[in-house]
Scaffold this motif. Structure first.
Motif, PDB file in Angstrom:
ATOM      1  N   ARG A   1       1.520   7.252  -6.596  1.00  0.00           N
ATOM      2  CA  ARG A   1       0.129   7.621  -6.877  1.00  0.00           C
ATOM      3  C   ARG A   1       0.019   8.537  -8.090  1.00  0.00           C
ATOM      4  NH1 ARG A   1       2.088  10.044  -2.424  1.00  0.00           N
ATOM      5  NH2 ARG A   1       1.955  12.317  -2.182  1.00  0.00           N
ATOM      6  N   ILE A   2      -1.136   8.454  -8.724  1.00  0.00           N
ATOM      7  CA  ILE A   2      -1.407   9.274  -9.906  1.00  0.00           C
ATOM      8  C   ILE A   2      -1.895  10.657  -9.496  1.00  0.00           C
ATOM      9  CG2 ILE A   2      -2.772   9.431 -12.026  1.00  0.00           C
ATOM     10  CD1 ILE A   2      -3.026   6.384 -11.946  1.00  0.00           C
ATOM     11  N   PHE A   3      -2.775  10.690  -8.491  1.00  0.00           N
ATOM     12  CA  PHE A   3      -3.352  11.950  -8.024  1.00  0.00           C
ATOM     13  C   PHE A   3      -3.116  12.091  -6.522  1.00  0.00           C
ATOM     14  CE2 PHE A   3      -6.199  10.164 -11.335  1.00  0.00           C
ATOM     15  CZ  PHE A   3      -5.963  11.094 -12.343  1.00  0.00           C
ATOM     16  N   ASP A   4      -3.458  13.249  -5.999  1.00  0.00           N
ATOM     17  CA  ASP A   4      -3.509  13.469  -4.558  1.00  0.00           C
ATOM     18  C   ASP A   4      -4.972  13.659  -4.181  1.00  0.00           C
ATOM     19  OD1 ASP A   4      -0.772  13.484  -3.495  1.00  0.00           O
ATOM     20  OD2 ASP A   4      -0.477  15.144  -4.898  1.00  0.00           O
ATOM     21  N   LEU A   5      -5.574  12.623  -3.624  1.00  0.00           N
ATOM     22  CA  LEU A   5      -6.993  12.648  -3.279  1.00  0.00           C
ATOM     23  C   LEU A   5      -7.127  12.771  -1.769  1.00  0.00           C
ATOM     24  CD1 LEU A   5      -8.212   9.823  -5.689  1.00  0.00           C
ATOM     25  CD2 LEU A   5      -8.292  12.294  -6.048  1.00  0.00           C
TER      26      LEU A   5
ATOM     27  N   LEU B   1      -4.355   5.360  -6.942  1.00  0.00           N
ATOM     28  CA  LEU B   1      -5.088   6.523  -7.451  1.00  0.00           C
ATOM     29  C   LEU B   1      -4.796   7.781  -6.643  1.00  0.00           C
ATOM     30  CD1 LEU B   1      -8.584   5.021  -8.320  1.00  0.00           C
ATOM     31  CD2 LEU B   1      -6.922   5.988  -9.918  1.00  0.00           C
ATOM     32  N   GLY B   2      -4.470   7.614  -5.342  1.00  0.00           N
ATOM     33  CA  GLY B   2      -4.104   8.790  -4.568  1.00  0.00           C
ATOM     34  C   GLY B   2      -4.708   8.906  -3.189  1.00  0.00           C
ATOM     35  N   PHE B   3      -5.462   7.904  -2.741  1.00  0.00           N
ATOM     36  CA  PHE B   3      -5.980   7.925  -1.374  1.00  0.00           C
ATOM     37  C   PHE B   3      -4.914   7.378  -0.424  1.00  0.00           C
ATOM     38  CE2 PHE B   3     -10.167   7.835  -3.539  1.00  0.00           C
ATOM     39  CZ  PHE B   3     -10.734   8.942  -2.916  1.00  0.00           C
ATOM     40  N   HIS B   4      -4.743   8.046   0.704  1.00  0.00           N
ATOM     41  CA  HIS B   4      -3.755   7.587   1.675  1.00  0.00           C
ATOM     42  C   HIS B   4      -4.186   6.236   2.242  1.00  0.00           C
ATOM     43  CE1 HIS B   4      -1.114   7.425   5.174  1.00  0.00           C
ATOM     44  NE2 HIS B   4      -0.404   8.399   4.604  1.00  0.00           N
ATOM     45  N   PRO B   5      -3.241   5.310   2.432  1.00  0.00           N
ATOM     46  CA  PRO B   5      -3.594   3.993   2.981  1.00  0.00           C
ATOM     47  C   PRO B   5      -4.370   4.052   4.290  1.00  0.00           C
ATOM     48  CG  PRO B   5      -1.377   3.938   2.109  1.00  0.00           C
ATOM     49  CD  PRO B   5      -1.826   5.365   2.010  1.00  0.00           C
ATOM     50  N   PHE B   6      -4.036   4.996   5.169  1.00  0.00           N
ATOM     51  CA  PHE B   6      -4.771   5.103   6.428  1.00  0.00           C
ATOM     52  C   PHE B   6      -6.233   5.461   6.182  1.00  0.00           C
ATOM     53  CE2 PHE B   6      -0.715   6.280   8.990  1.00  0.00           C
ATOM     54  CZ  PHE B   6      -0.329   4.948   8.944  1.00  0.00           C
ATOM     55  N   ALA B   7      -6.476   6.310   5.185  1.00  0.00           N
ATOM     56  CA  ALA B   7      -7.850   6.683   4.852  1.00  0.00           C
ATOM     57  C   ALA B   7      -8.611   5.484   4.291  1.00  0.00           C
ATOM     58  CB  ALA B   7      -7.851   7.830   3.844  1.00  0.00           C
TER      59      ALA B   7
ATOM     60  N   PHE C   1       0.825  -1.208   0.000  1.00  0.00           N
ATOM     61  CA  PHE C   1       0.000   0.000   0.000  1.00  0.00           C
ATOM     62  C   PHE C   1       0.859   1.259   0.000  1.00  0.00           C
ATOM     63  CE2 PHE C   1      -3.713  -2.567   0.815  1.00  0.00           C
ATOM     64  CZ  PHE C   1      -4.745  -1.787   0.313  1.00  0.00           C
ATOM     65  N   MET C   2       1.938   1.254   0.766  1.00  0.00           N
ATOM     66  CA  MET C   2       2.795   2.436   0.801  1.00  0.00           C
ATOM     67  C   MET C   2       3.530   2.617  -0.530  1.00  0.00           C
ATOM     68  SD  MET C   2       1.993   3.795   3.563  1.00  0.00           S
ATOM     69  CE  MET C   2       3.080   5.195   3.306  1.00  0.00           C
ATOM     70  N   LEU C   3       3.932   1.520  -1.152  1.00  0.00           N
ATOM     71  CA  LEU C   3       4.578   1.616  -2.462  1.00  0.00           C
ATOM     72  C   LEU C   3       3.608   2.163  -3.506  1.00  0.00           C
ATOM     73  CD1 LEU C   3       6.681  -1.685  -2.633  1.00  0.00           C
ATOM     74  CD2 LEU C   3       7.553   0.664  -2.535  1.00  0.00           C
ATOM     75  N   ALA C   4       2.372   1.666  -3.471  1.00  0.00           N
ATOM     76  CA  ALA C   4       1.364   2.161  -4.414  1.00  0.00           C
ATOM     77  C   ALA C   4       1.100   3.641  -4.186  1.00  0.00           C
ATOM     78  CB  ALA C   4       0.073   1.355  -4.268  1.00  0.00           C
ATOM     79  N   TYR C   5       1.035   4.033  -2.909  1.00  0.00           N
ATOM     80  CA  TYR C   5       0.763   5.437  -2.602  1.00  0.00           C
ATOM     81  C   TYR C   5       1.938   6.328  -2.999  1.00  0.00           C
ATOM     82  CZ  TYR C   5      -0.723   9.569  -0.016  1.00  0.00           C
ATOM     83  OH  TYR C   5      -1.105  10.848   0.328  1.00  0.00           O
TER      84      TYR C   5
ATOM     85  N   LEU D   1      -6.809   1.878  -4.969  1.00  0.00           N
ATOM     86  CA  LEU D   1      -7.215   3.132  -4.335  1.00  0.00           C
ATOM     87  C   LEU D   1      -5.997   3.932  -3.873  1.00  0.00           C
ATOM     88  CD1 LEU D   1     -10.279   1.962  -2.210  1.00  0.00           C
ATOM     89  CD2 LEU D   1     -10.302   3.275  -4.340  1.00  0.00           C
ATOM     90  N   ALA D   2      -4.981   3.236  -3.372  1.00  0.00           N
ATOM     91  CA  ALA D   2      -3.747   3.917  -2.970  1.00  0.00           C
ATOM     92  C   ALA D   2      -3.003   4.426  -4.200  1.00  0.00           C
ATOM     93  CB  ALA D   2      -2.863   2.970  -2.165  1.00  0.00           C
TER      94      ALA D   2
END
Length: 254
Positions: free
Chosen positions: A74-78, A150-156, A67-71, A147-148
């Motif tokens: 990320r493509i966007f900052d959501l 795309l730009g959502f933080h893993p904690f979110a 998840f952290m690697l994907a984030y 989701l990560a």
């Protein structure tokens, strides 16, 4: 004196609330002479839940790095902290949950874990606690990884999924009132009872988490059969037929 740990306190609070509702459900069932609980099954469920709690650390270690690697890529900052971001994340998590849940019923690798949740023969709140131990170990988390990216933080993402599952805890009961017109949109105990039923007409129906909309959109919605009590638990599997033939047993021993 130990410092205040908000995470530990929140976890303890969630457990206390869940136990209180389970006790309330049990007492209501007793007063109404409705056999909601089987004590041996409930004890087994608590054992499964305890084992699941013990391996959460291992699960977190498996999930955190991807998840952290994907984030990080990320493509966007959501921002889930905004109203629009929170709504988008809520809908995205529920949409993915629908397909994850549906896949868990149709792909044997995933069903091997998810079938544990469908094994209780009584529909009560404790059934929500009976979860397989190998969900993240077997890759269930991969459904939410985009989701990560795309730009959502893993904690979110974890928080949104946690809220989704917390809502679903209250769906595992037979004593909840109906939701009226809200049942066109929201998943409800009535809808989820159909999902857990092992009757033929109820199989592979009502996969939604918080919403029932995706079941309606993708053709997996079903109402409870009229005038027929539902049967819960896993369907019995007929033993494989052994094909006997002379060529298989040259000496005639069968």
């Amino acid at each position: 004196m130990q410092p205040f740990d908000p995470v530990h306190s929140m976890r303890f609070g969630v457990i206390a609330v869940a136990m209180a509702f389970m006790l309330l459900e049990y007492l209501i069932g007793r007063l109404a002479h409705h056999d909601l609980y089987d004590m041996r099954e409930t004890a087994a469920t608590f054992g499964v839940a305890a084992g699941h709690a013990l391996i959460r650390g291992l699960e977190a270690a498996i999930v955190a790095l991807p998840f952290m690697l994907a984030y990080d890529h990320r493509i966007f900052d959501l921002d889930a902290g905004t109203v629009a971001g929170a709504i988008l994340l809520f809908l995205a998590v529920d949409f993915i949950y629908y397909w994850h849940h549906r896949a868990s019923h149709h792909i044997r690798w995933l069903w091997a874990t998810h079938s544990v949740h469908h094994s209780p023969t009584r529909m009560n709140l404790t059934a929500a606690l009976r979860l397989g131990w190998t969900a993240n170990i077997s890759g269930h988390f991969l459904f939410y990884l985009p989701l990560a990216f795309l730009g959502f933080h893993p904690f979110a993402i974890v928080a949104a999924l946690g809220a989704n599952l917390a809502y679903q805890f209250f769906l595992h009961t037979e004593i909840s009132p109906r939701f009226g017109v809200l049942e066109w949109i929201l998943n409800s105990p009535a809808h989820h009872r159909v999902h857990h039923a092992s009757d033929v007409e109820c199989l592979d129906k009502n996969f939604g988490g918080t919403l029932i909309l995706f079941d309606r959109l993708f053709g997996t919605f079903a109402k409870a059969p009229d005038g027929k009590p539902l049967t819960y638990g896993l369907r019995a599997v007929a033993p494989r037929r052994i094909i006997r033939c002379a060529s298989c047993f040259p000496n005639g021993a069968q």
